[in-house]
Enzyme design. Structure first.
Site, PDB file in Angstrom:
ATOM      1  CG  ASP A 262      -0.253  -0.384   2.354  1.00 40.73           C
ATOM      2  OD1 ASP A 262       0.925  -0.426   2.788  1.00 40.73           O
ATOM      3  OD2 ASP A 262      -0.935  -0.932   3.298  1.00 40.73           O
TER       4      ASP A 262
ATOM      5  CG  ASN B 283      -8.441  -1.168  12.502  1.00 42.09           C
ATOM      6  OD1 ASN B 283      -7.645  -2.043  11.995  1.00 42.09           O
ATOM      7  ND2 ASN B 283      -9.013  -0.238  11.828  1.00 42.09           N
TER       8      ASN B 283
ATOM      9  CD  GLU C 164      -8.138   1.201   7.856  1.00 40.74           C
ATOM     10  OE1 GLU C 164      -8.396   0.472   8.859  1.00 40.74           O
ATOM     11  OE2 GLU C 164      -7.599   1.922   7.999  1.00 40.74           O
TER      12      GLU C 164
END
Ligand code: GLP
Length: 251
Positions: free
Chosen positions: A72, A141, A148
């Site tokens: 990324d 997370n 995400e």
């Protein structure tokens, strides 16, 4: 007792895991000198890169025919921006080993058209034959690369909005100023991760424990993108005792 879908290996320390990971990468390159390697950024792989550089300096690994794809890049940052992931990789790895520049693949965060840049990247990965070995970290997370948590995941490379939590986690690259962290990134999609032939995911420290437990023991859900790795047949999760503490005992 139900077996976990992911193989978990608990190491005595982060540095032991990093040394073992670097040794594994070096062995994979010796076995296949033209290895296609998927690479993460973040704090987690730093010791692995340090160990790989040391192995290279001792003449124990030759990267001259290896191809790399990073996962990324921040949207809006040029490769030479000191806060970019490209610059991070140059500092910690690329400039210390003998990778051929034309075999280093990276999203260009400053590309004018993000969609076209993603198509280019996926095409280059397909032309290279996909990833032979993928190293991954995991966000607190449950994110992997910059996939995400959300209602759905995308298969191909795409522009991803960064969560506040993830922006906070990378603020150190931006002088500890979270407001300077870009709002979006370009990231590989889940397909490239699932199609990698072998995956080693590294997670260290207590702040990764909940994400590791959700990834290994939780349902497969885009709320924890890493949980999709349960569908992959060849993933090893390498943790220290703190990151693995939610997995003590059988399920
Ligand atoms: C970052 C990266 C991920 C990385 C994760 C964990 O934002 N996009 O590729 O695995 O978050 O980072 P760290 O290793 O610093 O905890």
């Amino acid at each position: 007792m139900l077996a976990d879908a992911l193989n978990v290996r608990v190491f005595a320390s982060e540095s032991e895991a990093a040394a073992a990971c670097a040794a594994l990468v070096a062995a994979a390159i010796r076995e296949k000198p033209s290895l296609v390697l998927g690479l993460p950024t973040g704090r987690t792989p730093l010791n692995v890169y340090r160990e790989l550089v040391a192995l290279h300096r001792r003449g124990q690994v030759d990267f001259s025919r290896v191809t790399t794809f990073n996962l990324d890049e921040f949207l809006g940052l040029a490769p030479d921006d000191p806060s970019s992931y490209r610059a991070y990789m140059e500092r910690h790895f690329f400039q210390h080993v003998n990778l051929a520049p034309e075999r280093i693949h990276f999203f260009d965060g400053s590309a004018e058209r993000a969609e076209r840049e993603c198509v280019r990247y996926d095409l280059e990965l397909a032309t290279a034959g996909g990833l032979d070995l993928l190293l991954l970290g995991i966000g607190p997370n449950g994110h992997v690369a910059f996939l995400e948590p959300g209602e759905s995941l995308q298969a191909g490379s795409h522009r991803a909005r960064l969560s506040r939590e993830s922006r906070q986690a990378v603020a150190s690259l931006f002088g500890d100023d979270v407001w300077k962290v870009p709002l979006a990134a370009l990231t590989l999609g889940m397909a490239a991760l699932i199609q990698a032939r072998r995956v080693i995911l590294l997670a260290f420290g207590v702040n990764k424990a909940a994400a590791v437990t959700a990834m290994v023991r939780g349902p497969i859900t885009p709320v924890c993108p890493a949980s999709f790795l349960q569908l992959h047949g060849n993933v090893e999760v390498w943790v220290d005792a703190e990151a693995g503490r939610g997995l003590d005992g059988s399920r």
